[in-house]
Design a protein around this motif. Structure first.
Motif, mmCIF file in Angstrom:
data_model
loop_
_atom_site.group_PDB
_atom_site.id
_atom_site.type_symbol
_atom_site.label_atom_id
_atom_site.label_comp_id
_atom_site.label_asym_id
_atom_site.label_seq_id
_atom_site.Cartn_x
_atom_site.Cartn_y
_atom_site.Cartn_z
ATOM 1 N N SER A 86 0.830 -1.200 0.000
ATOM 2 C CA SER A 86 0.000 0.000 0.000
ATOM 3 C C SER A 86 0.867 1.254 0.000
ATOM 4 O O SER A 86 2.032 1.242 0.424
ATOM 5 N N ASP A 87 0.284 2.346 -0.473
ATOM 6 C CA ASP A 87 1.018 3.617 -0.494
ATOM 7 C C ASP A 87 1.442 4.035 0.902
ATOM 8 O O ASP A 87 2.555 4.536 1.097
ATOM 9 N N GLU A 88 0.576 3.834 1.903
ATOM 10 C CA GLU A 88 0.912 4.295 3.243
ATOM 11 C C GLU A 88 2.080 3.506 3.831
ATOM 12 O O GLU A 88 2.911 4.062 4.553
ATOM 13 N N VAL A 89 2.158 2.233 3.487
ATOM 14 C CA VAL A 89 3.273 1.417 3.961
ATOM 15 C C VAL A 89 4.568 1.826 3.264
ATOM 16 O O VAL A 89 5.631 1.942 3.891
ATOM 17 N N ARG A 90 4.500 2.054 1.967
ATOM 18 C CA ARG A 90 5.676 2.506 1.219
ATOM 19 C C ARG A 90 6.164 3.852 1.773
ATOM 20 O O ARG A 90 7.375 4.077 1.950
ATOM 21 N N GLU A 91 5.237 4.750 2.041
ATOM 22 C CA GLU A 91 5.607 6.075 2.554
ATOM 23 C C GLU A 91 6.190 5.985 3.961
ATOM 24 O O GLU A 91 7.110 6.736 4.312
ATOM 25 N N LEU A 92 5.685 5.060 4.785
ATOM 26 C CA LEU A 92 6.248 4.858 6.122
ATOM 27 C C LEU A 92 7.703 4.430 6.025
ATOM 28 O O LEU A 92 8.571 4.977 6.726
ATOM 29 N N SER A 93 7.989 3.468 5.177
ATOM 30 C CA SER A 93 9.359 2.992 5.042
ATOM 31 C C SER A 93 10.278 4.103 4.552
ATOM 32 O O SER A 93 11.388 4.294 5.079
ATOM 33 N N GLU A 94 9.815 4.862 3.563
ATOM 34 C CA GLU A 94 10.644 5.932 3.032
ATOM 35 C C GLU A 94 10.861 7.038 4.070
ATOM 36 O O GLU A 94 11.961 7.593 4.186
ATOM 37 N N ALA A 95 9.820 7.348 4.843
ATOM 38 C CA ALA A 95 9.967 8.368 5.892
ATOM 39 C C ALA A 95 10.964 7.924 6.954
ATOM 40 O O ALA A 95 11.763 8.726 7.454
ATOM 41 N N THR A 96 10.937 6.637 7.297
ATOM 42 C CA THR A 96 11.868 6.119 8.299
ATOM 43 C C THR A 96 13.292 6.113 7.752
ATOM 44 O O THR A 96 14.244 6.499 8.440
ATOM 45 N N ARG A 97 13.449 5.692 6.510
ATOM 46 C CA ARG A 97 14.772 5.716 5.866
ATOM 47 C C ARG A 97 15.321 7.140 5.811
ATOM 48 O O ARG A 97 16.496 7.391 6.132
ATOM 49 N N GLU A 98 14.474 8.076 5.412
ATOM 50 C CA GLU A 98 14.921 9.465 5.303
ATOM 51 C C GLU A 98 15.311 10.032 6.672
ATOM 52 O O GLU A 98 16.278 10.790 6.790
ATOM 53 N N SER A 99 14.578 9.632 7.725
ATOM 54 C CA SER A 99 14.922 10.135 9.062
ATOM 55 C C SER A 99 16.278 9.597 9.511
ATOM 56 O O SER A 99 17.032 10.285 10.214
ATOM 57 N N MET A 100 16.608 8.356 9.101
ATOM 58 C CA MET A 100 17.941 7.826 9.402
ATOM 59 C C MET A 100 19.011 8.698 8.765
ATOM 60 O O MET A 100 19.997 9.089 9.417
ATOM 61 N N TRP A 101 18.832 9.029 7.498
ATOM 62 C CA TRP A 101 19.833 9.853 6.812
ATOM 63 C C TRP A 101 19.859 11.272 7.352
ATOM 64 O O TRP A 101 20.928 11.901 7.398
ATOM 65 N N ALA A 102 18.717 11.793 7.778
ATOM 66 C CA ALA A 102 18.711 13.124 8.394
ATOM 67 C C ALA A 102 19.547 13.119 9.668
ATOM 68 O O ALA A 102 20.305 14.063 9.940
ATOM 69 N N GLY A 103 19.412 12.038 10.460
ATOM 70 C CA GLY A 103 20.233 11.933 11.660
ATOM 71 C C GLY A 103 21.704 11.782 11.334
ATOM 72 O O GLY A 103 22.567 12.444 11.924
ATOM 73 N N ILE A 104 22.018 10.916 10.367
ATOM 74 C CA ILE A 104 23.409 10.701 9.978
ATOM 75 C C ILE A 104 24.043 12.013 9.513
ATOM 76 O O ILE A 104 25.206 12.312 9.835
ATOM 77 N N ALA A 105 23.283 12.814 8.768
ATOM 78 C CA ALA A 105 23.832 14.048 8.198
ATOM 79 C C ALA A 105 24.256 15.057 9.249
ATOM 80 O O ALA A 105 25.026 15.981 8.952
ATOM 81 N N THR A 106 23.772 14.925 10.474
ATOM 82 C CA THR A 106 24.156 15.871 11.533
ATOM 83 C C THR A 106 25.399 15.419 12.285
ATOM 84 O O THR A 106 25.940 16.178 13.096
ATOM 85 N N ILE A 107 25.858 14.189 12.057
ATOM 86 C CA ILE A 107 27.023 13.688 12.778
ATOM 87 C C ILE A 107 28.275 14.406 12.288
ATOM 88 O O ILE A 107 28.541 14.469 11.089
#
Length: 279
Positions: free
Chosen positions: A127-148
């Motif tokens: 489903s779109d909502e599941v795909r968007e959840l995974s992408e949002a979680t992946r993006e939040s990982m990279w957002a955190g990494i980018a501040t290191i």
């Protein structure tokens, strides 16, 4: 090697060994992701993870984890969590079906040094909502990494993960009970790296630190429940979850994402973050 607050600082040579472990993790995650198709069982994925470890003369940091805690030791080399299971799902005969998600958390040890990573894989047409959840979680990982960065604080990473997950029109549950962590000669070390928090707080980041950034998010509540097997953690409300993780080294010249095949080069450069592999 251990500094203030028992945070382990690595030499360039030690980080190079951790990169070897990280590449085993990346290989295993890719192989298990390719096998995450309808009809495969979670035990099938774990078997593939074992084969990758054996092929690379690496050992598992997951297998028998917890044996000293008075709970059943973990029986797999990967935590394989389907749909509403957030983390620590035990591999078994459960079959994957079209539209499922499966989060795989996997690690490796090479010459005493650890790597750890997680991915959420989409099984067939989801489903779109599941795909968007995974992408949002992946993006939040990279957002955190980018501040290191050397001189930043752990709270900067935590705040970036939280802000990223809260930036979407849809509200996601941010799992607070489980966090990222330091890593090195053990899989879980100081400092904890929460997925929420305030910037400019917490331990200062220095060159030679290695951190796992590990957001978990849900389509509903952040409330969790642990099953009777004392490992499997699922959402209380039955909402589906996503889990992403990478191991990141802070070098003299930037960041090196040890569990990405390209070292994180593409994602880091897209965010204007210095890419710092060790030759």
């Amino acid at each position: 090697m251990l500094g203030r607050n028992r945070i382990q600082i690595k030499t360039p040579e030690q980080i190079l060994t951790m990169r070897r472990a990280g590449l085993v993790v990346a290989e295993g995650l890719a192989a298990m992701g390719a096998a995450a198709v309808p009809g495969a069982t979670t035990a099938d994925l774990d078997r593939i993870g074992r084969e990758v470890l054996a092929r690379n003369n690496a050992s598992s940091n997951f297998l028998n984890y917890g044996a000293d805690w008075g709970i059943p030791p973990y029986p797999g080399v990967a935590c394989i969590s389907v749909n509403e299971v957030i983390v620590h799902g035990i591999p078994d005969a459960r079959e994957l079906h079209e539209g499922d998600t499966v989060s795989v958390d996997y690690g490796a040890i090479v010459d005493g040094w650890h790597g750890d990573g997680a991915r959420t894989f989409l099984v067939g047409d989801v489903s779109d909502e599941v795909r968007e959840l995974s992408e949002a979680t992946r993006e939040s990982m990279w957002a955190g990494i980018a501040t290191i960065a050397a001189g930043a604080r752990i709270g900067d990473v935590s705040a970036a993960v939280q802000i990223s997950l809260e930036s979407h029109e849809r509200s996601y549950g941010i799992i607070r009970e489980y966090t990222g962590h330091g890593i090195g000669t053990e899989m879980h070390m100081d400092p904890d790296v929460p997925n929420w928090g305030r910037a400019h707080r917490g331990p200062r980041i220095t060159t030679g630190m290695c951190l796992c950034v590990e957001p978990m998010a849900t389509l509903g509540s952040e409330d969790t429940a642990t099953l009777d097997d004392e490992w499997t953690v699922r959402t209380v409300d039955g909402s589906w979850a996503s889990h992403w993780e990478n191991t990141v080294a802070v070098t003299d010249t930037g960041l090196w994402v040890l569990t990405e095949p390209d070292g994180g080069k593409a994602e880091l450069e897209a965010r204007g973050v210095p890419f710092g592999p060790i030759d």
